[in-house]
Design a protein around this motif. Structure first.
Motif: not given
Length: 536
Positions: A15-16, A107-109, A114-117
């Motif tokens: 995931v990472i 999840k799932p991200v 994630l870019t917006n966050v």
């Protein structure tokens, strides 16, 4: 543009890796400093790198995300926390809110979400830093702090701890104007034993200070502040003969406050000086004048020049100030500065400008002060290891040039010894820490904080010194030592792995196995097998 650091924490390494690969971190203003696959490892990395953002899973081995976040918020409150997890449970969400997490992502991200966050996180971090850097806000903070900074400066000034070459900068930075051309200290003492009925002594003293500002402040262009439970005023005079006028006005002030608020006040008036660097002497004489109230009575002004004119010769505190400046230079400055400071001090005590008796007294005081300096700073110097009387007699026999050279040489020698002492002190400090680890490694509560508490030192200073002297962080050293002990126990005893884990400070045997494998590349059981078989 500021770039911020991110630490990723998840026990699923795939995931990472996906997150690291699919997000354009540099493009959105972030750098991933690394990742951890459990909370315990993540906490070690947070302590070492102090990232701006920690993005963590919740459910992980050894230490879960909630516990990790608790530690971070307690010890590194500026670090932002993002939770991402596959466990969509309300209790987790509530706890995340309680921990002041920035975001709670399921999840799932996907990369866009994630870019917006992180884009929003960047905006927030930029705003916070902008506020802290804002000249207008910093100026506001500075102006709010200015009265306290000025009061602290005045206190340091009358203690004689400010060097003449530093004065202009302090006056400019703290927006202080001393027009003079003459100056004088007043010590305003309010009796704490003779107070009106039902009056709080602290309130009474505060009221006296307020009245003093109103009665004396503007007319005498006075700087007013509290020091050692008294009110001190630095007044400015147009000429020395204004001192008698000031004394009369202070006397009237004492009677005024007694009549208005019932306070028994004595004002001590110190010697007049032309240089504000000499205000330490004026303050000392003003404080001494106050002590004469036992003879002359309270509720009055006492001018030291009037009651003891013969005692107004140059105070020995001048010598103390000049010696203090020399010692400060020895502690902090280069050889060139030390030579210059030693020459300045010698010029002050040199015989041609003083009587023979005063010269002898100054040399005696110099020897005494140098001796105290060696004791207070653990300096071993052969000049002061013998009979001090013999040293005194020898120095008095030296001519001016020889004595000057002796003072310069001894000052340079002290500076060199101080450097050596500091180095030895740092090494001793590290030895104590290592010894503490050797005696407490089995305690699962042993941590950076606990060893610092035992050594009575701050975490930041300890970490800096330890890393500088050993090349390793304290946590790294502790882990290595525990692992070495565990390895020995595996070879030398038949104890179970979980017993050995407990014996070296690990409550969780699974985490112990994880750390051991990270250190030696194999599990504890395999390590035992390999090493016991090789010995047969």
């Amino acid at each position: 543009m500021d770039t911020y650091t991110v630490l990723l924490v998840d026990d699923e390494e795939d995931v990472i890796r996906v997150i690291m690969r699919k997000i354009d971190w540099e493009g959105i203003g972030f750098t991933v400093i690394g990742y951890a696959n459990n909370g315990a490892k993540a906490l070690e990395m947070v302590e070492e790198f102090q990232p701006d953002v920690v993005m963590t899973d919740i459910k992980m081995p050894y230490m879960d995300g909630m516990e990790l976040s608790n530690h971070i918020k307690t010890e590194f409150p500026a670090t932002k926390i993002l939770f991402f997890t596959g466990f969509d449970e309300f209790e987790y969400a509530k706890e995340a809110v309680h921990l002041e997490a920035e975001e709670y992502i399921l999840k799932p991200v996907n990369a866009l979400e994630l870019t917006n966050v992180f884009t929003q996180m960047k905006i927030k971090l930029d705003q916070e830093i902008s506020e802290k850097r804002s000249k207008e806000i910093l100026q506001k903070y500075y102006m709010e702090s200015l009265p306290l900074l000025q009061a602290n400066f005045y206190s340091t000034l009358i203690e004689g701890k400010i060097m003449e070459d530093e004065m202009a900068k302090y006056l400019s930075d703290y927006q202080i104007s001393f027009l003079g051309p003459f100056f004088c200290c007043l010590v305003i003492h309010t009796s704490s034993s003779q107070i009106p009925q039902n009056m709080n002594p602290l309130l009474l003293s505060t009221s006296v200070q307020k009245q003093a500002k109103e009665y004396l402040g503007e007319k005498w262009k006075a700087k007013c502040f509290s020091y050692l439970e008294n009110t001190v005023m630095i007044v400015q005079l147009k000429s020395e003969n204004r001192l008698s006028k000031l004394t009369d006005e202070c006397d009237r002030f004492c009677k005024y406050v007694h009549r208005i608020i019932g306070a028994v006040v004595t004002v001590g008036i110190g010697r007049v000086c032309q240089n504000i660097i000499e205000l330490a002497q004026s303050y000392n004489s003003a404080r001494e004048a106050v002590s004469y109230r036992v003879i002359y009575g309270s509720s009055r002004a006492i001018n030291m020049k009037e009651i003891a004119p013969r005692e107004m010769r140059e105070s020995s505190s001048v010598n103390e100030i000049k010696l203090s400046n020399l010692f400060k230079t020895i502690r902090l400055n280069s050889d060139e500065d030390i030579i210059e400071a030693a020459n300045r001090y010698f010029d002050y005590i040199s015989f041609p400008t003083k009587s023979l008796q005063q010269y002898q007294i100054d040399v005696m005081e110099l020897i005494s002060s140098l001796y105290r300096f060696t004791i207070n700073n653990d300096i071993d110097n052969e000049e002061f290891s013998g009979n001090i009387k013999n040293l005194y007699a020898r120095l008095l026999d030296l001519d001016s040039d020889a004595l000057r050279k002796w003072l310069i040489d001894i000052s340079l020698s002290f500076s060199e010894r101080l450097i050596s002492v500091r180095s030895s002190s740092a090494k001793s400090f590290v030895f104590k820490a290592e010894d503490y680890v050797h005696n407490h490694y089995f305690d699962e509560e042993l941590s950076l904080s606990s060893v610092c508490e035992a050594l009575n030192v701050s975490n930041s200073y300890f970490s800096t010194i330890f890393k500088k002297e050993t090349g390793n962080s304290f946590i790294g050293y502790l882990t290595d030592y525990r692992m070495e002990r565990a390895a020995r126990l595996l070879i030398e005893t038949n104890e179970k792995s979980y017993i050995i884990a407990k014996n070296v400070g690990y409550a969780d045997p699974n985490y112990f196995s994880y750390v051991f494998k990270r250190r030696f590349g194999v599990s504890p059981s395999k390590y035992r097998t390999e090493h016991t078989e090789s010995e047969k």
